[in-house]
Write an enzyme that holds these catalytic residues in place. Structure first.
Site, short mmCIF file in Angstrom:
data_model
loop_
_atom_site.label_atom_id
_atom_site.label_comp_id
_atom_site.label_asym_id
_atom_site.label_seq_id
_atom_site.Cartn_x
_atom_site.Cartn_y
_atom_site.Cartn_z
N LYS A 117 13.20 -6.37 -13.37
CA LYS A 117 13.29 -7.54 -12.67
C LYS A 117 13.59 -8.81 -13.53
CE LYS A 117 10.08 -10.12 -10.64
NZ LYS A 117 9.15 -10.96 -9.98
N ASP A 135 12.59 -7.92 -6.18
CA ASP A 135 11.28 -8.57 -6.22
C ASP A 135 10.70 -8.27 -4.67
OD1 ASP A 135 12.68 -10.19 -4.34
OD2 ASP A 135 11.81 -12.00 -4.83
#
Length: 206
Positions: A117, A135
């Site tokens: 991420k 996320d």
């Protein structure tokens, strides 16, 4: 369905390319994203405004007293780990990369506290490399829309990469994060206000 979804998202959330995290240099975005784990972007921006003033260079992090770094990032939570991540990453950037943030995902994820991420945020915003950032909002909204059935962020990332055109990867991140914050909230989404109702697989059961 995908084309209609992307068109609707473009209408609802025109993409301006702006990152939710404040930064001036590539390493600052990397550090801000490390701090954003289990913390809101708004809180991170408050903390980094002072942090980047007090520690303006990678050398400052590399040589800092760790207790000073811990105090500086305490409000982001998990501050001991995060302070160590920042210092270790600063040292590696200086010793192995000449102080420059690499674009390669393998190199980025080799840094302490950096997962896919974080790496994809940096790749997308710094280098313009099409990347899917999974996320909590992207995971939740994508699941509710029926774009994925996975729980693992990496599996969700690859599934979205297969289903979405590459030209929309970065904008999808931004748009769905905004939608997740404003409308498709956890645990109670505002389905009656959602403009994606006709495209959503979950609206009838939420």
């Amino acid at each position: 369905m995908i084309n209609k979804l992307l068109t609707t998202l473009d209408d609802l959330y025109p993409f301006d390319g702006k990152c939710f995290l404040n930064y001036s240099t590539p390493w600052q975005l990397l550090f801000a994203t490390i701090l954003s784990a289990q913390c809101t972007d708004d809180r991170v921006n408050i903390v980094t405004a002072q942090l980047f003033a007090d520690f303006p260079t990678l050398e400052a992090y590399a040589t800092a007293n760790i207790s000073d770094l811990e105090a500086a990032v305490k409000q982001t939570g998990f501050y001991r780990n995060k302070a160590r991540h920042l210092q270790t990453t600063a040292r590696l950037l200086l010793s192995q990369h000449g102080g420059e943030v690499p674009s390669d995902i393998a190199a980025l994820t080799s840094f302490s506290g950096v997962g896919r991420k974080t790496a994809n945020v940096v790749r997308g915003h710094i280098f313009g490399i099409p990347s899917i950032v999974v996320d909590t909002h992207v995971k939740r909204v994508s699941f509710r829309l029926g774009l994925t059935q996975h729980e693992c962020p990496e599996k969700i990332e690859y599934e979205l990469m297969e289903k979405l055109p590459q030209t929309h990867w970065i904008r999808y991140n931004q748009q769905v994060i905004t939608h997740g914050r404003q409308i498709c909230k956890a645990p109670r989404p505002l389905c009656s206000e959602c403009k994606l109702q006709n495209l959503c697989k979950s609206v009838k059961i939420l």
